[in-house]
Write an enzyme that holds these catalytic residues in place. Structure first.
Site: not given
Ligand code: F6P
Length: 526
Positions: A189, A195, A247-248, A333, A364
């Site tokens: 965005k 990163e 963004g999310r 967030e 498990h």
């Protein structure tokens, strides 16, 4: 109001959920809602009519309905950033006008969708073998989760997702790709995320190192068109979206391009349609029959009232393996905040810790704690009536049986007497008693179950929109801004400052003793 709810909770401390079923033959139906072909059953909780009424009163007092309308109408409900919150416009396929500052945003939204569709078809027909989406957080989790979820509909090129700045991520991915037929999507965005920019540059260098042209090999998805242009990506390969898409909440628009390339534009539209259907339900259904509202209220009863601070999301649907991770960003967030809209401290707990794994794998691993640990973990199960492998129907039947068994076991538990019965004959006296105690399940542990026909694009759209609106309702009731994320800033700032200390270019003087020790140990072991 919170005090009233806490009083109601205290009065119910000793009551068993099972007893509620014994008292009310219609309990399951009365404490469930249906929407878009999905059933949300929240009857295996401590909710009763009085609690429900108090929770609904809480929602009314918080003005959930008018604030919901304000969101859909483009009001700037993201108050700390002065932005509207209109991811719903991205799936508003009928194009009904949505105004932001007096301008209808729909022509632009639909034009961008159309451009995405043309490009996606072109790529699907072009001999591209691999598409690598480079993004992180909201620019990764949504399309990655969706692409995995819709594997049976995947008929386009292979899609890979690189997010972590750890070079292992891109290195391992590039090993799988043919440089001559790989396309990169830079999804960011802001187009400044360290990163993503680091990984994008590595991808660029990789193509060049393999003697390939970078021309036509990069697509940009961003609100920051100027930065994308600096990368030399032609305008026709840049897909923009406005700052009113968080963004999310962005997988419905350009950020969903990788998923669209994987499943094709028609199925992507079906995903949007599912979201749009959930929007209509959320806007129109009365609060008590409103699935996102009820999911939110049940969650708040568990977290803010009963003090169960985590919730497990347990899809009995292997292809929803990344849904818990997606929901971690969406919920934590959005609602992991300590101050209310006006800057005052929250007087109740913020949103819960969300975690989970697909069933039956979780059974498990961590279900031991869920069943017998001292903490109560409300569980959110989900399961499809039908799998995508008709020839493996027996697998699906086992899956469903396990899902239903877990919620039943959590509710019923096993008494000491029943446990004694299990070990009688094997042990005697004190040893029998001791062994029996290890086999007791306290039970009375709450869960909800979401059931849907099958995990198709439309259903996935409904599920994602359901959770988005749940987050909205929780945020409104907490009176926080669910649409900013200041809590991620400090770590980013400190990482930038630490970079030169890690490389040795700058001394760590002034840092705390622990950080200095860690830096020293790291530098001695490079
Ligand atoms: O982690 C913070 C955050 O801003 C998220 O909200 C966002 O989804 C992610 O970083 C990626 O941001 P961008 O899409 O701008 O690269």
């Amino acid at each position: 109001m919170w005090d009233d709810l806490k009083r109601l909770a205290a009065a119910r401390e000793e009551r068993r959920i099972e007893a509620l079923f014994a008292e009310d033959a219609d309990r399951a139906a009365r404490f469930s809602v249906e929407a878009g072909g999905m059933l949300l059953d929240f009857s295996k909780t401590q909710l009763d009519d009085e609690v429900l009424e108090a929770l609904l009163a809480l929602a009314e007092a918080a003005q959930v309905a008018p604030r919901r309308e304000a969101m859909f109408a483009g009001a700037k409900i993201n108050e700390t950033e002065g932005r509207a919150v209109l991811h719903t416009a991205l799936r508003n396929l009928d194009g009904a006008p949505v105004l932001v500052d007096g301008t209808d945003v729909m022509p632009e939204v639909l034009a961008t969708l159309g451009r995405m569709e043309v490009l996606a078809e072109e790529i699907r027909a072009s001999g591209v073998t691999d598409v690598v989406n480079i993004g992180i957080g909201g620019s990764d989790l949504g399309p990655k989760m969706g692409t995995i979820a819709l594997a049976p509909f995947h008929d386009g090129p292979r899609c890979h997702f690189v997010s972590n700045v750890d070079g292992a991520d891109i290195a391992d991915t590039l090993k799988l790709c043919n440089p001559a037929s790989t396309l990169f999507i830079i999804a960011s965005k802001t187009f400044t995320t360290i990163e993503t920019m680091t990984n994008a540059k590595t991808a660029w260098d990789w193509l060049e190192s393999k003697g390939q042209t970078t021309e036509g090999k990069f697509i940009a998805l961003s609100s920051n068109q100027a930065k994308a242009a600096e990368w030399g990506i032609p305008e026709t390969r840049v897909f923009g979206f406005e700052d009113w898409v968080g963004g999310r909440y962005s997988m419905w628009g350009p950020i969903g391009l990788s998923m669209m390339i994987a499943i094709g534009p028609d199925d992507f539209r079906a995903f949007l349609r599912g979201g749009m259907e959930m929007d209509a339900h959320f806007r129109d259904a009365p609060l008590a029959q409103n699935m996102p509202v009820m999911l939110a209220l049940v969650g708040m009863w568990h977290n803010q009232v009963l003090g169960y601070t985590t919730r497990a999301v347990l899809p009995y649907d292997n292809r929803l393996a990344r849904l818990p991770a997606y929901l971690q960003q969406l919920e934590m967030e959005s609602n992991g905040k300590g101050v209310s809209m006006d800057g005052a401290d929250l007087t109740v707990t913020s949103g819960p810790v969300v975690w989970g794994e697909p069933g039956t794998n979780g059974q498990h691993a961590f279900y031991q704690l869920i069943h017998q640990g001292t903490r109560v973990v409300p569980c959110e199960f989900m399961v499809a009536a039908r799998g995508h492998e008709p020839e493996l129907r027996h697998h699906h039947e086992l899956l469903v049986a396990n899902c239903l068994a877990q919620s039943e076991a959590l509710m019923r538990g096993r008494s000491l007497d029943e446990a004694r019965g299990k070990v009688a004959g094997k042990f005697e006296g004190d040893e029998l008693e001791r062994q029996a105690r290890h086999r007791v399940f306290p039970g009375n542990r709450p869960s909800t179950t979401l059931v849907y026909a099958s995990l198709d694009p439309q259903t996935l759209g409904r599920i994602v929109a359901l959770y988005e609106h749940r987050v909205f309702v929780e945020g409104v009731i907490l009176n926080i801004n669910s649409y900013d994320q200041w809590g991620v800033e400090l770590g980013k700032e400190l990482a930038t400052a630490l970079g030169p200390m890690v490389s040795g270019a700058q001394s760590a003087e002034g840092k705390d003793g622990s950080t200095r020790q860690l830096l020293t140990f790291l530098s001695q072991n490079v």
